[in-house]
Design a protein around this motif. Sequence first.
Motif, PDB file in Angstrom:
ATOM      1  N   MET A 292       5.232  -6.206   6.847  1.00  0.00           N
ATOM      2  CA  MET A 292       5.639  -7.030   5.534  1.00  0.00           C
ATOM      3  C   MET A 292       5.359  -6.445   4.324  1.00  0.00           C
ATOM      4  O   MET A 292       5.653  -7.201   3.316  1.00  0.00           O
ATOM      5  N   LEU A 294       2.474  -5.540   3.163  1.00  0.00           N
ATOM      6  CA  LEU A 294       1.035  -5.967   2.776  1.00  0.00           C
ATOM      7  C   LEU A 294       0.090  -4.784   3.097  1.00  0.00           C
ATOM      8  O   LEU A 294       0.184  -4.255   4.146  1.00  0.00           O
ATOM      9  N   TYR A 308      -3.709 -12.179   1.072  1.00  0.00           N
ATOM     10  CA  TYR A 308      -3.373 -10.866   1.435  1.00  0.00           C
ATOM     11  C   TYR A 308      -2.541 -10.362   0.095  1.00  0.00           C
ATOM     12  O   TYR A 308      -1.836 -11.165  -0.764  1.00  0.00           O
ATOM     13  N   ARG A 310      -0.061  -6.905  -1.671  1.00  0.00           N
ATOM     14  CA  ARG A 310       0.664  -5.668  -1.293  1.00  0.00           C
ATOM     15  C   ARG A 310       0.273  -4.342  -2.365  1.00  0.00           C
ATOM     16  O   ARG A 310       1.162  -3.275  -2.345  1.00  0.00           O
ATOM     17  N   ARG A 337      -2.772 -14.875  -4.649  1.00  0.00           N
ATOM     18  CA  ARG A 337      -2.571 -15.530  -3.269  1.00  0.00           C
ATOM     19  C   ARG A 337      -1.505 -16.541  -3.714  1.00  0.00           C
ATOM     20  O   ARG A 337      -1.569 -17.294  -4.494  1.00  0.00           O
ATOM     21  N   GLY A 338      -0.409 -16.496  -2.936  1.00  0.00           N
ATOM     22  CA  GLY A 338       0.733 -17.478  -2.938  1.00  0.00           C
ATOM     23  C   GLY A 338       0.397 -18.746  -2.302  1.00  0.00           C
ATOM     24  O   GLY A 338      -0.798 -18.883  -1.662  1.00  0.00           O
ATOM     25  N   LYS A 340       1.637 -19.412   0.448  1.00  0.00           N
ATOM     26  CA  LYS A 340       1.504 -18.987   2.002  1.00  0.00           C
ATOM     27  C   LYS A 340       0.618 -17.681   1.688  1.00  0.00           C
ATOM     28  O   LYS A 340       1.008 -16.828   1.022  1.00  0.00           O
ATOM     29  N   TYR A 342       0.633 -14.790   3.131  1.00  0.00           N
ATOM     30  CA  TYR A 342       1.013 -13.730   3.421  1.00  0.00           C
ATOM     31  C   TYR A 342       2.065 -13.476   2.222  1.00  0.00           C
ATOM     32  O   TYR A 342       2.968 -12.222   2.548  1.00  0.00           O
ATOM     33  N   GLU A 343       2.236 -14.582   1.294  1.00  0.00           N
ATOM     34  CA  GLU A 343       3.246 -14.338   0.177  1.00  0.00           C
ATOM     35  C   GLU A 343       2.612 -14.198  -0.963  1.00  0.00           C
ATOM     36  O   GLU A 343       2.614 -15.074  -1.736  1.00  0.00           O
ATOM     37  N   LEU A 345       1.603 -13.542  -4.978  1.00  0.00           N
ATOM     38  CA  LEU A 345       2.299 -13.726  -6.237  1.00  0.00           C
ATOM     39  C   LEU A 345       2.070 -12.401  -7.059  1.00  0.00           C
ATOM     40  O   LEU A 345       0.951 -11.963  -7.232  1.00  0.00           O
TER      41      LEU A 345
END
Length: 408
Positions: A292, A294, A308, A310, A337-338, A340, A342-343, A345
């Motif tokens: 994804m 990451l 996580y 990117r 960190r968002g 979630k 693994y999403e 910001l």
Amino acid sequence: MEKLFRIFVLLLLCTCCERLQPPFGARVRGDRTSITGPFRQRDSTGSGDGVSGADTVVRICAVRVPGDYDWAKDSASGRFEGELILYRGADPELIVPVGPESVISPSPGTHHIIGGHLYTERCCDGRTYICRDGKLLVHFDGSAILKGLLCDSDGALISLSCSPGDGSIVLRRDSEVLLPISHGSVIGGFGEGRNALYEDDGHICFAYTDSGNLFSVRDAVISAVMAPETDGRAEDVLWLGGRQTVLWRKNGTEHILSRSGFSKSISGVSASLSLVPLGEALFVRGDASFGMGLKSVYINTETLEYSYFRVRIGWPYSIGGKLYLVSGADPLGVFARGAKSYEPLTCFSDPSLLAFSGECAAVLGNGLLIGASAPGGPPLLLHGGRAAGEFPFNGYVTAVDVEIIPPS
């Protein structure tokens, strides 16, 4: 005399929420180098969330180069006549010349603001020179790269350096060699998101690896770091509050954090891990183990909260208990960190700017203060992702420091 500094404070409404090859032959560290009047602030919110205050001292180190010189291409290989300027807020505390005959280098990664002082390092003519506030403090034979600096209780300078030529490591007190190590790789370093040389309960500490083995050094005494179990392998170590924390790998796959007989399993990351202390929290940093887009993950060792990102190379900062990661270039960005894990910001992103190392950023209030350099334009200060000021000369920012003055 030409104005050297003019800063415009904008409204700081809120905290916004792989790298460009740098000049001077240096790498972005963390891969692993008459004056105008007082600072003016406008803040219509009345929150006082600006870039100065009675209890806060902001220092910025910047290099002014000749007006027509393209420092990003650096065709003169860093051998130009310029000035190294240390600002306290809007006012310069120190202006020293840099050039081919100076023992002060113009290179990013060689300027360090520590305890209100500016330390510089330079290797030339087969010697290494360390200056404090523009004055020569220590020099010794051989070319070395500083990994850490501390001042002891007597005011002596404790330095940790490595030699890229032979791979050696040396711990010094001023010019006196305290500990020579023939070969190894120091863990951490300036602007890398973790201090290499640090003090714990009055003891001077650092760690290094050699041939796959891990070693801890405490007051110039070397100790091999072993995993608690015979089938384990130690990967990282820190002294925290007088106790040793060891990160190790069991059976080649499972990661375990051990401290004073207590162990905690760390899962869902790659085989390459490291410890990252941030404020009161301790994180484990690793490569993300699933796709994804990451690339890296930070795990709070107390809460086991995963964050996580990117970007693989970045410098971590903690603000209000929340983790942020700064990427130096391609683009310069701030990530968080968002909702979630693994999403993540993207709080701020600008491909036209760069920061040379983690020393170019610091936490200020509820935002990050970043010294951003702009090839083809003047250097900038960013706070919370917004422009907080600019330097009206051709050059670049090499270090930023925020000092909180305790109440008397």
